[in-house]
Design a protein around this motif. Structure first.
Motif, mmCIF file in Angstrom:
data_model
loop_
_atom_site.group_PDB
_atom_site.id
_atom_site.type_symbol
_atom_site.label_atom_id
_atom_site.label_comp_id
_atom_site.label_asym_id
_atom_site.label_seq_id
_atom_site.Cartn_x
_atom_site.Cartn_y
_atom_site.Cartn_z
ATOM 1 N N TYR A 1 9.901 48.781 36.872
ATOM 2 C CA TYR A 1 10.122 48.150 38.172
ATOM 3 C C TYR A 1 8.818 48.087 38.966
ATOM 4 C CZ TYR A 1 15.199 47.685 37.999
ATOM 5 O OH TYR A 1 16.472 47.284 37.687
ATOM 6 N N SER B 1 23.085 43.873 37.882
ATOM 7 C CA SER B 1 23.684 45.026 38.556
ATOM 8 C C SER B 1 25.131 44.742 38.922
ATOM 9 C CB SER B 1 22.887 45.360 39.823
ATOM 10 O OG SER B 1 23.546 46.335 40.600
ATOM 11 N N HIS C 1 18.539 46.542 47.326
ATOM 12 C CA HIS C 1 19.347 46.315 46.124
ATOM 13 C C HIS C 1 19.636 47.632 45.418
ATOM 14 C CE1 HIS C 1 21.301 44.298 42.951
ATOM 15 N NE2 HIS C 1 20.284 44.056 42.157
ATOM 16 N N THR D 1 15.935 41.030 37.350
ATOM 17 C CA THR D 1 16.238 41.598 38.663
ATOM 18 C C THR D 1 15.071 41.393 39.616
ATOM 19 O OG1 THR D 1 17.667 43.272 37.642
ATOM 20 C CG2 THR D 1 16.874 43.718 39.877
ATOM 21 N N ASN E 1 21.587 48.820 34.366
ATOM 22 C CA ASN E 1 20.938 47.508 34.344
ATOM 23 C C ASN E 1 19.564 47.635 33.690
ATOM 24 O OD1 ASN E 1 19.673 45.081 34.889
ATOM 25 N ND2 ASN E 1 19.626 45.375 37.123
ATOM 26 N N ASP F 1 17.815 44.838 32.709
ATOM 27 C CA ASP F 1 17.104 43.574 32.898
ATOM 28 C C ASP F 1 16.174 43.687 34.113
ATOM 29 O OD1 ASP F 1 16.217 40.977 32.833
ATOM 30 O OD2 ASP F 1 18.066 40.128 33.668
ATOM 31 N N ARG G 1 23.260 36.871 41.925
ATOM 32 C CA ARG G 1 23.625 38.039 41.134
ATOM 33 C C ARG G 1 22.538 38.390 40.129
ATOM 34 N NH1 ARG G 1 29.029 38.599 37.285
ATOM 35 N NH2 ARG G 1 28.693 40.798 36.706
ATOM 36 N N THR G 2 22.312 39.690 39.963
ATOM 37 C CA THR G 2 21.456 40.216 38.900
ATOM 38 C C THR G 2 22.369 40.880 37.860
ATOM 39 O OG1 THR G 2 21.174 42.417 39.900
ATOM 40 C CG2 THR G 2 19.682 40.663 40.640
ATOM 41 N N PRO H 1 22.157 41.935 45.574
ATOM 42 C CA PRO H 1 21.083 42.282 46.514
ATOM 43 C C PRO H 1 21.285 41.572 47.842
ATOM 44 C CG PRO H 1 20.276 40.794 44.800
ATOM 45 C CD PRO H 1 21.705 41.054 44.487
ATOM 46 N N VAL I 1 20.219 48.626 42.036
ATOM 47 C CA VAL I 1 19.962 47.918 40.786
ATOM 48 C C VAL I 1 20.876 48.359 39.653
ATOM 49 C CG1 VAL I 1 17.566 47.423 41.379
ATOM 50 C CG2 VAL I 1 18.114 49.538 40.154
#
Length: 321
Positions: A150, A307, A113, A125, A119, A121, A304-305, A311, A115
């Motif tokens: 992360y 980003s 991914h 994510t 982003n 979040d 979807r994230t 991913p 990210v």
């Protein structure tokens, strides 16, 4: 009275028949069919035109419904018949990708991914990523101020972690031999190499983020990406271990001949259209998981994230499975 009949009265010429109208539409259909079957022959001159065509090749199929609509409006039997050419060409080129095939699950699951540096979040994510139950996660474009977050979000499920620059690897299995790989310049680390130890065997993993491409005054600007792909290909080719996995945002579709030095060394699934960018309306797959000495049995996009990329999760059938 039709437009052609009125035109014939005013000009004194006989009205065109359905087989005489729409010659330009028919020519357009022929050109689209030629692009589909001969895209590799489009030269990378005039602003890297070949790479641009190959990046959006599946979307040339839109010429079929648009061509049919235009032919009906023009009342041209010639144009309707000509539309069959790009239709046949599209099916011939992409039939292997749309044919359903049963695939083995594989024994190594990798999530890749980009990210996105904007982003924030991290929790959302990470939730999408971990829902795929990965063994290995590769992240690109990780902002420096969120790298620790992360790690906190992923480390319970994936306790082995290494980062370099804006690229990170999280793994269920031990990592060794971790080092950055210079694919751009030493001021910005965009590639990380690691060896994943699994069941007494090794998988060499490259997490890579090739430079972005731009459409500008010079056309489709791909020079930095192409140079990065060549450096990454050199690194993969030099590996002595047979099993190598390349996961990352390559900023290229696999059909793009400009990155052939890399894609000629690895394999990817031959089925499916898993477009990943832009996330709001994906039109191209530029995020990939590829392998040498193993089989990537399946790649699919995840939800979807926050980003601008989707991913992807890949299942890999390794030699020891």
């Amino acid at each position: 009275m039709t437009v052609d009949a009125r035109h014939a009265i005013h000009t004194g010429r006989p009205a065109k028949t359905a087989w005489q109208r729409g010659r330009l539409l028919a020519l357009g259909s022929v050109l689209v069919a030629l692009l589909l079957v001969g895209h590799e022959y489009v030269p990378n001159r005039w602003g890297n035109l070949g790479s641009l065509v190959q990046s959006f090749l599946p979307w040339l199929g839109l010429a079929v419904p648009l061509g049919i609509l235009a032919a009906l409006l023009r009342r041209s039997a010639l144009a309707v018949l000509a539309v069959l050419l790009p239709l046949a060409a599209w099916i011939w080129v992409f039939l292997p990708q749309i044919r359903a095939e049963a695939t083995p699950p594989g024994d190594l699951t990798v999530v890749q991914h980009n990210v996105n540096a904007a982003n924030s979040d991290v929790a959302g994510t990470a939730e999408v990523i971990l829902a795929a139950e990965p063994d290995v996660v590769t992240l690109t474009e990780v902002p420096f101020d969120l790298a620790e977050k992360y790690d906190e979000a992923l480390t319970e499920a994936l306790p082995y972690h290494q980062s370099e620059g804006t690229v990170g690897i999280w793994s269920r299995y031990p990592l060794k031999g971790v080092r950055p790989v210079d694919i751009l310049d030493e001021s910005w680390n965009r590639c990380l190499r690691a060896v994943v130890e699994h069941d007494g065997a090794n998988v060499v993993l490259y997490a890579a983020h090739l430079p972005s491409v731009r459409v500008g005054s010079g056309g489709f600007e791909t020079e930095e990406r192409n140079a990065g792909a060549l450096r990454l290909a050199d690194a993969v080719q030099a590996e002595k271990d047979e099993t190598v996995v390349v996961a990352g945002d390559l900023n290229a579709v696999l059909a793009d001949d400009a990155i052939a030095p890399l894609t000629n060394l690895v394999t990817a699934p031959t089925t499916g259209f898993e477009f990943t960018y832009p996330a709001v309306f994906p039109v191209a797959q530029i995020d990939h998981v590829l392998a040498r000495g193993a089989t990537v049995t399946d790649v699919r996009a995840l939800p979807r994230t926050a980003s601008d990329h989707l991913p992807v999760v890949a299942h890999i059938d390794t030699p020891w499975s």
